[in-house]
Scaffold this motif. Structure first.
Motif, PDB file in Angstrom:
ATOM      1  N   SER A 182       0.831  -1.207   0.000  1.00  0.00           N
ATOM      2  CA  SER A 182       0.000   0.000   0.000  1.00  0.00           C
ATOM      3  C   SER A 182       0.863   1.254   0.000  1.00  0.00           C
ATOM      4  O   SER A 182       0.583   2.210  -0.728  1.00  0.00           O
ATOM      5  N   GLU A 183       1.912   1.260   0.818  1.00  0.00           N
ATOM      6  CA  GLU A 183       2.815   2.399   0.851  1.00  0.00           C
ATOM      7  C   GLU A 183       3.473   2.617  -0.506  1.00  0.00           C
ATOM      8  O   GLU A 183       3.604   3.750  -0.979  1.00  0.00           O
ATOM      9  N   PHE A 184       3.881   1.524  -1.138  1.00  0.00           N
ATOM     10  CA  PHE A 184       4.512   1.637  -2.454  1.00  0.00           C
ATOM     11  C   PHE A 184       3.529   2.175  -3.488  1.00  0.00           C
ATOM     12  O   PHE A 184       3.875   3.030  -4.304  1.00  0.00           O
ATOM     13  N   GLU A 185       2.293   1.688  -3.462  1.00  0.00           N
ATOM     14  CA  GLU A 185       1.269   2.171  -4.394  1.00  0.00           C
ATOM     15  C   GLU A 185       1.012   3.663  -4.187  1.00  0.00           C
ATOM     16  O   GLU A 185       0.893   4.421  -5.147  1.00  0.00           O
ATOM     17  N   ASN A 186       0.919   4.087  -2.930  1.00  0.00           N
ATOM     18  CA  ASN A 186       0.723   5.509  -2.639  1.00  0.00           C
ATOM     19  C   ASN A 186       1.907   6.335  -3.140  1.00  0.00           C
ATOM     20  O   ASN A 186       1.728   7.407  -3.717  1.00  0.00           O
ATOM     21  N   TYR A 187       3.108   5.826  -2.925  1.00  0.00           N
ATOM     22  CA  TYR A 187       4.309   6.503  -3.403  1.00  0.00           C
ATOM     23  C   TYR A 187       4.300   6.615  -4.929  1.00  0.00           C
ATOM     24  O   TYR A 187       4.575   7.665  -5.490  1.00  0.00           O
ATOM     25  N   ARG A 188       3.953   5.521  -5.592  1.00  0.00           N
ATOM     26  CA  ARG A 188       3.925   5.507  -7.054  1.00  0.00           C
ATOM     27  C   ARG A 188       2.898   6.507  -7.588  1.00  0.00           C
ATOM     28  O   ARG A 188       3.183   7.270  -8.513  1.00  0.00           O
ATOM     29  N   ARG A 189       1.708   6.508  -6.998  1.00  0.00           N
ATOM     30  CA  ARG A 189       0.673   7.458  -7.427  1.00  0.00           C
ATOM     31  C   ARG A 189       1.105   8.900  -7.207  1.00  0.00           C
ATOM     32  O   ARG A 189       0.916   9.761  -8.063  1.00  0.00           O
TER      33      ARG A 189
END
Length: 192
Positions: free
Chosen positions: A65-72
């Motif tokens: 989830s943290e990675f997805e938020n970072y990517r977005r």
């Protein structure tokens, strides 16, 4: 006597068989106890593994989830940067655009003939180029309500009519938007 010896031998045999049965039963119960302890240990081990597995899954989900938020967030920032990358250059070109508009208006006032076509062509080309980069002028503002997020009030004058009180009476300098971001605030005169 023989019978007595036989009876004693039978009792000894019975005791031996009985002791053997008892030791077999004890061994079986010990084996059962050992196996139940083993199953308890196995159950305990399984529970530990399940709990550890669950913790790892939760950690993985949080990390994902943290990675997805970072990517977005980075892709959104990248798009924003691309949209406004030329903002500094466009800000520096706006006074030139204003000068062109003034020159064309001055030509129209001086001569009743058509204004210099060269100036108009260069002006149109500059406007077209800046528009292709995302620049757009603010819509007609005269008669609209003052908005501090979009306009900069230079002065206030008595309103020429009642319906223009608190509204924009004149635009001194046109405002521009780059995408949805204000690049230059419109300088306006407000009626009071």
């Amino acid at each position: 006597m023989k019978e007595k010896d036989n009876l004693e031998q039978e009792e000894i045999l019975k005791d031996a068989v009985h002791q053997e049965d008892r030791s077999t039963t004890d061994m079986e119960s010990e084996t059962n106890a050992d196996s139940s302890e083993g199953s308890l240990q196995t159950d305990n081990g399984e529970e530990k593994l399940k709990a550890e597995n669950q913790d790892l899954k939760e950690k993985y989900l949080r990390l994902y989830s943290e990675f997805e938020n970072y990517r977005r967030r980075t892709s959104k920032e990248r798009l924003e940067l691309i949209k406004t990358a030329s903002e500094d250059v466009i800000k520096e070109l706006l006074p030139i655009l204003d000068d062109f508009e003034r020159a064309i208006k001055a030509d129209e006032k001086e001569t009743s003939d058509t204004p210099d076509e060269g100036k108009r062509l260069i002006y149109n080309k500059l406007v077209k180029t800046l528009t292709s980069k995302g620049l757009r002028p603010m819509e007609e503002l005269v008669g609209k309500a003052f908005d501090a997020d979009m306009h900069e009030a230079i002065t206030q004058i008595p309103a020429p009519s009642e319906d223009l009180k608190g509204k924009i009476v004149d635009v001194v300098e046109r405002g521009y938007l780059l995408g949805d971001k204000v690049v230059r605030y419109a300088k306006v005169v407000i009626g009071q």
